[in-house]
Enzyme design. Structure first.
Site, mmCIF file in Angstrom:
data_model
loop_
_atom_site.group_PDB
_atom_site.id
_atom_site.type_symbol
_atom_site.label_atom_id
_atom_site.label_comp_id
_atom_site.label_asym_id
_atom_site.label_seq_id
_atom_site.Cartn_x
_atom_site.Cartn_y
_atom_site.Cartn_z
ATOM 1 N N MET A 1 11.554 -4.319 -0.466
ATOM 2 C CA MET A 1 12.823 -4.245 0.258
ATOM 3 C C MET A 1 12.628 -4.696 1.715
ATOM 4 O O MET A 1 13.446 -4.384 2.582
ATOM 5 C CB MET A 1 13.390 -2.825 0.197
ATOM 6 C CG MET A 1 13.693 -2.410 -1.238
ATOM 7 S SD MET A 1 14.950 -1.138 -1.357
ATOM 8 C CE MET A 1 14.134 0.201 -0.523
ATOM 9 N N GLY A 2 11.526 -5.395 1.970
ATOM 10 C CA GLY A 2 11.300 -5.926 3.312
ATOM 11 C C GLY A 2 10.793 -4.872 4.282
ATOM 12 O O GLY A 2 10.286 -3.839 3.873
ATOM 13 N N HIS B 1 2.476 -3.415 1.806
ATOM 14 C CA HIS B 1 3.084 -4.505 1.035
ATOM 15 C C HIS B 1 2.104 -5.685 0.928
ATOM 16 O O HIS B 1 1.938 -6.283 -0.134
ATOM 17 C CB HIS B 1 4.349 -5.022 1.722
ATOM 18 C CG HIS B 1 5.473 -4.021 1.801
ATOM 19 N ND1 HIS B 1 5.914 -3.500 2.986
ATOM 20 C CD2 HIS B 1 6.251 -3.476 0.842
ATOM 21 C CE1 HIS B 1 6.924 -2.668 2.750
ATOM 22 N NE2 HIS B 1 7.147 -2.628 1.459
ATOM 23 N N GLN C 1 20.260 1.452 -5.475
ATOM 24 C CA GLN C 1 19.266 2.519 -5.568
ATOM 25 C C GLN C 1 19.369 3.510 -4.413
ATOM 26 O O GLN C 1 18.561 4.439 -4.309
ATOM 27 C CB GLN C 1 17.853 1.949 -5.678
ATOM 28 C CG GLN C 1 17.307 1.317 -4.404
ATOM 29 C CD GLN C 1 15.986 0.632 -4.673
ATOM 30 O OE1 GLN C 1 15.922 -0.370 -5.368
ATOM 31 N NE2 GLN C 1 14.903 1.187 -4.147
ATOM 32 N N GLY D 1 3.244 -0.066 -5.864
ATOM 33 C CA GLY D 1 2.361 0.835 -5.131
ATOM 34 C C GLY D 1 2.337 2.242 -5.717
ATOM 35 O O GLY D 1 3.371 2.756 -6.140
ATOM 36 N N LYS E 1 2.087 4.654 -3.951
ATOM 37 C CA LYS E 1 2.889 5.412 -2.980
ATOM 38 C C LYS E 1 4.196 5.900 -3.614
ATOM 39 O O LYS E 1 4.655 7.006 -3.351
ATOM 40 C CB LYS E 1 3.165 4.499 -1.784
ATOM 41 C CG LYS E 1 4.356 4.825 -0.936
ATOM 42 C CD LYS E 1 3.978 5.738 0.175
ATOM 43 C CE LYS E 1 5.043 5.959 1.205
ATOM 44 N NZ LYS E 1 6.401 5.698 0.859
ATOM 45 N N MET F 1 1.625 4.341 4.939
ATOM 46 C CA MET F 1 2.462 3.275 5.510
ATOM 47 C C MET F 1 3.780 3.225 4.751
ATOM 48 O O MET F 1 3.804 3.319 3.520
ATOM 49 C CB MET F 1 1.756 1.938 5.410
ATOM 50 C CG MET F 1 0.560 1.862 6.314
ATOM 51 S SD MET F 1 -0.200 0.246 6.207
ATOM 52 C CE MET F 1 -1.592 0.513 7.287
HETATM 53 P P1 AMP Z 1 9.488 -0.985 -0.795
HETATM 54 O O1 AMP Z 1 9.675 -2.188 0.069
HETATM 55 O O2 AMP Z 1 9.421 0.305 -0.045
HETATM 56 O O3 AMP Z 1 10.435 -0.950 -1.972
HETATM 57 O O4 AMP Z 1 8.034 -1.151 -1.425
HETATM 58 C C1 AMP Z 1 7.672 -2.288 -2.160
HETATM 59 C C2 AMP Z 1 6.377 -2.009 -2.884
HETATM 60 O O5 AMP Z 1 5.356 -1.708 -1.930
HETATM 61 C C3 AMP Z 1 6.490 -0.783 -3.811
HETATM 62 O O6 AMP Z 1 5.814 -1.068 -5.025
HETATM 63 C C4 AMP Z 1 5.782 0.293 -3.019
HETATM 64 O O7 AMP Z 1 5.218 1.304 -3.829
HETATM 65 C C5 AMP Z 1 4.714 -0.502 -2.294
HETATM 66 N N1 AMP Z 1 4.252 0.221 -1.108
HETATM 67 C C6 AMP Z 1 5.013 0.848 -0.178
HETATM 68 N N2 AMP Z 1 4.246 1.474 0.739
HETATM 69 C C7 AMP Z 1 2.963 1.233 0.374
HETATM 70 C C8 AMP Z 1 1.695 1.617 0.920
HETATM 71 N N3 AMP Z 1 1.584 2.375 2.008
HETATM 72 N N4 AMP Z 1 0.574 1.182 0.297
HETATM 73 C C9 AMP Z 1 0.659 0.417 -0.820
HETATM 74 N N5 AMP Z 1 1.820 0.019 -1.380
HETATM 75 C C10 AMP Z 1 2.960 0.426 -0.798
#
Ligand code: AMP
Length: 279
Positions: free
Chosen positions: A29-30, A36, A60, A146, A148, A183
């Site tokens: 989601m940027g 990321h 979502q 992730g 996370k 993060m």
């Molecule tokens: P998001 O942009 O928050 O939707 O995250 C995109 C992807 O990055 C998802 O698969 C998250 O689980 C992963 N992600 C977010 N934070 C972290 C982190 N600190 N370490 C590793 N992967 C992450």
């Protein structure tokens, strides 16, 4: 050279020439950070072509304020992706992804009735909808998520299996700041005081982990960790759970891995994190 696409038809036309190549896909989601980037780098190692999507998916978000305040840093995101030589960036608009409001809904059973599913009604339906659409558009060989967002990764794993997407799911470890804070794009919204105390989430999980390691009762470990977090009045806890990593339900004899999962608000910013313990 990193290529950027905004339209489904354009990215699909471009991808035709790579039909015999291995394609890795990282949906985001940027507001990109090193977490990321680690997913993109993992994909680059295993595939001929790596695609990152940047799309803040409205379906979502169960809280309109959260959607409005979600950090958006597109120029910096593009720069970061160019720097690590991500091959393709896909940045669709809402009209492109949702020409009509989706009417189908998902049911992930127990996996979505606990933790994030319980506190963010409809969240995983939105996640599964957009990820399914992106999988159909891009048709990757592998996809990177992730740890996370542990519950999200379990939901995607079920989605891939039940709908025969034929995509390999790779779950990547959580990257943390030096002080232990996971993060997250949402960290950008923490004020300096809240940023300072945010690592207590990690410390609380470590405390629970230590107690579980030393064979203490799960409920005792949970209570100690919650008490520790509650010493700091700025935290508003959604949940602190110690569960079976696969089912996200109660731990039993079959449990191979235990997950300690937390969600808490800090000054109106919702943070989530988890730690896994092999048995
Ligand atoms: P998001 O942009 O928050 O939707 O995250 C995109 C992807 O990055 C998802 O698969 C998250 O689980 C992963 N992600 C977010 N934070 C972290 C982190 N600190 N370490 C590793 N992967 C992450």
């Amino acid at each position: 050279m990193t290529k950027i696409f905004y339209k489904i038809a354009d990215i699909q036309a471009y991808l035709l020439q790579f039909s015999y190549k291995q394609v890795g896909f990282v949906p985001t989601m940027g507001a990109l950070h090193a977490g990321h980037e680690s997913l993109i780098l993992a994909s680059k190692k295993q595939n001929d072509l790596t695609i990152c999507s940047i799309y803040v998916n409205p379906t979502q978000f169960n809280n309109p304020e959260d959607l409005k305040k979600y950090p958006r840093t597109l120029p910096e995101d593009i720069e970061k992706l160019e720097k690590i030589a991500c091959d393709i960036i896909f940045i669709p608009s809402n009209e492109e992804i949702y020409p009509k409001n989706p009417s189908l809904t998902f049911n992930f059973g127990n996996l979505e009735s606990v933790m994030e599913g319980k506190f963010r009604q409809g969240h995983f339906n939105g996640v599964a909808t957009v990820v399914s659409k992106l999988f159909h558009i891009i048709k990757p060989n592998r996809t990177y998520f992730g740890q996370k967002d542990l519950q999200q990764t379990q939901i995607i794993s079920l989605l891939i299996k039940d709908l025969s997407f034929g995509i390999e799911l790779i779950c990547c470890p959580t990257l943390r700041e030096k002080d232990g804070l996971a993060m997250s794009s949402r960290n950008l919204r923490l004020n300096p005081q809240h940023r300072n105390i945010a690592p207590r989430i990690y410390q609380a999980m470590l405390l629970a982990q230590e107690l579980v390691f030393s064979q203490k009762d799960i409920n005792f470990a949970k209570k100690q960790a919650i008490d520790f977090l509650s010493q700091e009045i700025n935290f508003v806890l959604d949940y602190f759970e110690i569960v079976d990593c696969q089912t996200l339900g109660e731990i039993n004899e079959q449990t191979e891995e235990i997950a300690i999962c937390v969600a808490a608000f800090l000054g109106g910013v919702r943070l989530i994190d988890n730690l896994l313990i092999k048995r």
